[in-house]
Design a protein around this motif. Sequence first.
Motif, mmCIF file in Angstrom:
data_model
loop_
_atom_site.group_PDB
_atom_site.id
_atom_site.type_symbol
_atom_site.label_atom_id
_atom_site.label_comp_id
_atom_site.label_asym_id
_atom_site.label_seq_id
_atom_site.Cartn_x
_atom_site.Cartn_y
_atom_site.Cartn_z
ATOM 1 N N GLY A 277 0.813 -1.207 0.000
ATOM 2 C CA GLY A 277 0.000 0.000 0.000
ATOM 3 C C GLY A 277 0.847 1.257 0.000
ATOM 4 O O GLY A 277 0.438 2.302 -0.497
ATOM 5 N N TRP A 278 2.051 1.163 0.563
ATOM 6 C CA TRP A 278 2.945 2.335 0.608
ATOM 7 C C TRP A 278 3.452 2.691 -0.780
ATOM 8 O O TRP A 278 3.557 3.878 -1.114
ATOM 9 C CB TRP A 278 4.092 2.094 1.587
ATOM 10 N N LEU A 279 3.753 1.688 -1.600
ATOM 11 C CA LEU A 279 4.162 1.973 -2.978
ATOM 12 C C LEU A 279 2.986 2.554 -3.757
ATOM 13 O O LEU A 279 3.156 3.484 -4.555
ATOM 14 C CB LEU A 279 4.702 0.714 -3.660
ATOM 15 N N GLY B 117 -7.357 -0.005 0.337
ATOM 16 C CA GLY B 117 -7.531 -1.448 0.432
ATOM 17 C C GLY B 117 -6.370 -2.129 1.129
ATOM 18 O O GLY B 117 -6.557 -2.855 2.110
ATOM 19 N N TYR B 118 -5.178 -1.876 0.643
ATOM 20 C CA TYR B 118 -4.019 -2.568 1.208
ATOM 21 C C TYR B 118 -3.701 -2.129 2.638
ATOM 22 O O TYR B 118 -3.370 -2.963 3.475
ATOM 23 C CB TYR B 118 -2.788 -2.385 0.323
ATOM 24 N N LEU B 119 -3.803 -0.849 2.905
ATOM 25 C CA LEU B 119 -3.417 -0.378 4.235
ATOM 26 C C LEU B 119 -4.480 -0.629 5.306
ATOM 27 O O LEU B 119 -4.169 -0.603 6.496
ATOM 28 C CB LEU B 119 -3.029 1.099 4.205
ATOM 29 N N SER B 120 -5.714 -0.893 4.881
ATOM 30 C CA SER B 120 -6.766 -1.174 5.866
ATOM 31 C C SER B 120 -7.008 -2.666 6.045
ATOM 32 O O SER B 120 -7.819 -3.054 6.882
ATOM 33 C CB SER B 120 -8.074 -0.503 5.433
ATOM 34 N N GLY B 121 -6.335 -3.478 5.247
ATOM 35 C CA GLY B 121 -6.551 -4.917 5.337
ATOM 36 C C GLY B 121 -7.631 -5.427 4.401
ATOM 37 O O GLY B 121 -7.913 -6.618 4.367
ATOM 38 N N LEU B 122 -8.247 -4.537 3.635
ATOM 39 C CA LEU B 122 -9.241 -4.946 2.630
ATOM 40 C C LEU B 122 -8.492 -5.249 1.325
ATOM 41 O O LEU B 122 -8.578 -4.511 0.343
ATOM 42 C CB LEU B 122 -10.287 -3.850 2.417
ATOM 43 N N THR B 123 -7.777 -6.335 1.339
ATOM 44 C CA THR B 123 -6.860 -6.673 0.251
ATOM 45 C C THR B 123 -7.563 -6.754 -1.097
ATOM 46 O O THR B 123 -7.003 -6.344 -2.108
ATOM 47 C CB THR B 123 -6.142 -8.000 0.567
ATOM 48 N N LEU C 275 -10.062 -5.026 -2.191
ATOM 49 C CA LEU C 275 -10.219 -3.657 -2.693
ATOM 50 C C LEU C 275 -8.894 -3.154 -3.261
ATOM 51 O O LEU C 275 -8.872 -2.533 -4.332
ATOM 52 C CB LEU C 275 -10.699 -2.725 -1.576
ATOM 53 N N GLY C 276 -7.801 -3.420 -2.575
ATOM 54 C CA GLY C 276 -6.490 -3.020 -3.065
ATOM 55 C C GLY C 276 -6.163 -3.674 -4.397
ATOM 56 O O GLY C 276 -5.669 -3.017 -5.320
ATOM 57 N N ILE C 277 -6.455 -4.948 -4.507
ATOM 58 C CA ILE C 277 -6.175 -5.667 -5.754
ATOM 59 C C ILE C 277 -7.019 -5.112 -6.896
ATOM 60 O O ILE C 277 -6.515 -4.886 -8.006
ATOM 61 C CB ILE C 277 -6.420 -7.186 -5.562
ATOM 62 N N VAL C 278 -8.307 -4.892 -6.642
ATOM 63 C CA VAL C 278 -9.197 -4.379 -7.692
ATOM 64 C C VAL C 278 -8.744 -2.998 -8.160
ATOM 65 O O VAL C 278 -8.649 -2.732 -9.359
ATOM 66 C CB VAL C 278 -10.666 -4.358 -7.211
ATOM 67 N N GLY C 279 -8.435 -2.105 -7.218
ATOM 68 C CA GLY C 279 -7.962 -0.772 -7.589
ATOM 69 C C GLY C 279 -6.681 -0.843 -8.393
ATOM 70 O O GLY C 279 -6.528 -0.168 -9.418
#
Length: 135
Positions: free
Chosen positions: A28-30, A91-97, A99-103
């Motif tokens: 999420g940091w990247l 997504g990544y930083l909140s643990g909703l992986t 959502l992070g993957i979709v974005g």
Amino acid sequence: MTLDPRGPRFSAALTTIVFVIVLLTGSGWLALAQAVVFAVGAYDPRLTPYGLLYRYLIAPRLAPPAEREDGAPVRFAQAVGLIFALLTVAGYLSGLTVLGIVGALFALVAAFLNAVFGLCLGCEAYLLLRRLRAA
């Protein structure tokens, strides 16, 4: 503002690499760093780190562009990219992986299409919105 159209494609290539790494690492940091790049690009794409690399390292080695393009669609596309990058970060930083993957996948596909085929989805959306407003 007008742009050398090769600059946004170069930036899209680097963005593609960043989102591949984000997807491989779940960082999420990247994604946040890429979001900052998009935020700067929404203001002026020439001022992003990728734009500066293109302007000072790549462009001097190339012939002048055959044509230039309006910067407004590119700025809009950068703003759209910012939205997807922020979804990825959230997504990544909140643990909703998921959502992070979709974005990240949406941003990756858009960047890849621009880098490889010169198809800027955000730019096309900008032009469509302008046509709809004029109608």
